[in-house]
Design a protein around this motif. Sequence first.
Motif, short mmCIF file in Angstrom:
data_model
loop_
_atom_site.label_atom_id
_atom_site.label_comp_id
_atom_site.label_asym_id
_atom_site.label_seq_id
_atom_site.Cartn_x
_atom_site.Cartn_y
_atom_site.Cartn_z
N GLN A 196 1.91 46.51 87.56
CA GLN A 196 2.06 47.47 88.86
C GLN A 196 1.91 48.70 88.48
OE1 GLN A 196 2.15 46.82 91.53
NE2 GLN A 196 2.09 44.20 91.16
N PRO A 197 0.80 49.68 88.92
CA PRO A 197 0.62 51.14 88.14
C PRO A 197 1.69 51.94 88.30
CG PRO A 197 -0.33 50.52 90.36
CD PRO A 197 -0.18 50.24 90.01
N GLU A 198 2.67 52.07 89.08
CA GLU A 198 3.63 52.67 89.87
C GLU A 198 4.94 52.05 89.00
OE1 GLU A 198 3.33 56.11 90.02
OE2 GLU A 198 1.13 55.76 89.83
N VAL A 199 5.41 52.86 87.92
CA VAL A 199 7.10 51.84 87.28
C VAL A 199 8.17 53.08 87.06
CG1 VAL A 199 5.33 49.88 85.83
CG2 VAL A 199 5.61 52.26 84.72
N LEU A 200 9.19 52.54 86.48
CA LEU A 200 10.39 52.73 86.60
C LEU A 200 11.03 52.27 84.99
CD1 LEU A 200 12.26 54.55 88.16
CD2 LEU A 200 13.44 53.13 88.98
N ALA A 201 11.22 53.49 84.35
CA ALA A 201 11.63 52.43 83.13
C ALA A 201 13.50 53.37 83.16
CB ALA A 201 11.60 53.84 82.14
N LEU A 202 14.33 52.47 82.74
CA LEU A 202 15.95 52.20 83.56
C LEU A 202 16.68 52.08 81.91
CD1 LEU A 202 16.02 49.63 86.04
CD2 LEU A 202 16.76 52.72 86.17
N GLY A 203 17.59 52.35 81.62
CA GLY A 203 18.60 52.84 80.14
C GLY A 203 20.00 52.46 80.86
N ARG A 204 20.74 52.63 80.06
CA ARG A 204 22.20 53.42 79.94
C ARG A 204 22.73 53.62 78.51
NH1 ARG A 204 25.88 51.87 83.95
NH2 ARG A 204 24.27 50.13 85.23
N VAL A 205 23.65 54.67 78.41
CA VAL A 205 23.66 55.68 77.59
C VAL A 205 24.93 54.58 76.81
CG1 VAL A 205 24.94 57.54 76.66
CG2 VAL A 205 22.86 57.56 78.40
N PHE A 206 25.54 54.00 75.30
CA PHE A 206 26.54 53.61 75.29
C PHE A 206 28.04 54.14 74.91
CE2 PHE A 206 29.78 52.03 71.99
CZ PHE A 206 29.68 50.77 72.47
N LYS A 207 27.75 55.73 74.86
CA LYS A 207 28.90 55.90 75.19
C LYS A 207 29.74 56.23 75.82
CE LYS A 207 29.59 58.15 70.79
NZ LYS A 207 30.32 59.45 69.86
N SER A 208 28.55 57.01 77.52
CA SER A 208 28.88 57.35 78.67
C SER A 208 29.39 56.14 79.42
CB SER A 208 28.44 58.88 79.26
OG SER A 208 27.45 58.24 78.67
N GLY A 209 27.86 55.41 79.37
CA GLY A 209 27.69 54.34 80.17
C GLY A 209 27.30 54.82 81.24
N LYS A 210 26.32 55.47 81.49
CA LYS A 210 25.86 56.77 82.15
C LYS A 210 24.17 56.15 82.48
CE LYS A 210 23.37 60.81 83.49
NZ LYS A 210 24.03 60.05 85.60
N ILE A 211 24.00 55.31 84.02
CA ILE A 211 22.58 55.08 83.94
C ILE A 211 21.00 56.27 83.51
CG2 ILE A 211 22.71 54.92 86.52
CD1 ILE A 211 21.42 51.83 84.70
N MET A 212 20.22 55.81 83.76
CA MET A 212 19.21 56.40 83.44
C MET A 212 18.20 55.85 84.04
SD MET A 212 19.77 57.27 80.41
CE MET A 212 19.46 56.82 79.06
N ALA A 213 17.17 56.38 84.89
CA ALA A 213 15.80 56.50 85.51
C ALA A 213 14.52 57.24 85.14
CB ALA A 213 16.00 55.84 86.80
N ALA A 214 13.57 56.76 84.52
CA ALA A 214 12.15 58.20 84.80
C ALA A 214 11.24 57.30 85.11
CB ALA A 214 12.47 58.02 82.94
#
Length: 272
Positions: free
Chosen positions: A148-166
């Motif tokens: 799709q033209p609009e997307v969302l990148a996801l990630g997680r930091v190993f040390k903190s476990g924090k979920i991330m999105a852009a």
Amino acid sequence: MINDQLKSDGYPLPVYADGGMRLEANFEEKFGTDILSEPARRITLKMSRSVVALASFNVNRRHFACTGVCIEFDGSTSTTRVLTSASLVRTSGDENEIVDNLEIKVCLPSELCIIGKLEKYDFCYNVAVISIPMFRSNRPAILVDAPQPEVLALGRVFKSGKIMAAEGSVTGERCKFGCKELKISTCKITKAGIGGPIVDFKGNVVGMNFYDTEGTPYLPSKIIMKVLRSFDAERPVAAGITKKPISRWPLPKPYWYYPSGHRHRTVVRLNQ
């Protein structure tokens, strides 16, 4: 104590003991923002159940850290398969070798860390599958060949476990990595997001992210599914390497710098 921690994390030591210096290109740098559009926030919450963080260690020294996504559960062996980047286990971005005696740790959404096992890998497309025992993802990812033209990148930091999105969009630009199948999105991620999923706003995985300073390259799900089928057919590990030249997957190495008000930073020589 600080030097010991830096060494165990696989980072260089600064030449000067100066508290004003900062470590750039590290695996703990977060990306994205906590202020997302409502659709993006909803998809992030939904997908967070299947996004994990991984790190590989060699004799108590961290080799690499990245993100992965759970793709399926094998009831016969009670294991879950995690899709991620083969950079987790390869010696460098240009080489076709695995680091010896690696221990792989997987940080689950619950922040519990368990030991994973390298199941399959393909250096041509920089893809790896890690199996983790006695864990069943409540929402394994669905890979679709319908970008799709609009997307969302996801990630997680190993040390903190924090979920991330852009949030971002797919562009028509070509990637400089040498793998012609790669596409580019405007989602800005950090090294911690390598191997993480790029999803559409239905929650389907349309690719796997890599890192570059100029746009974010991602491998489309169409290619990933092809690689996974070769794994399932029990072809040799790293199948396809003899048929196609190994693509380069360069990454910036960590370095110390003095922060300033400008984006351009002065790199300080490191101890070897």
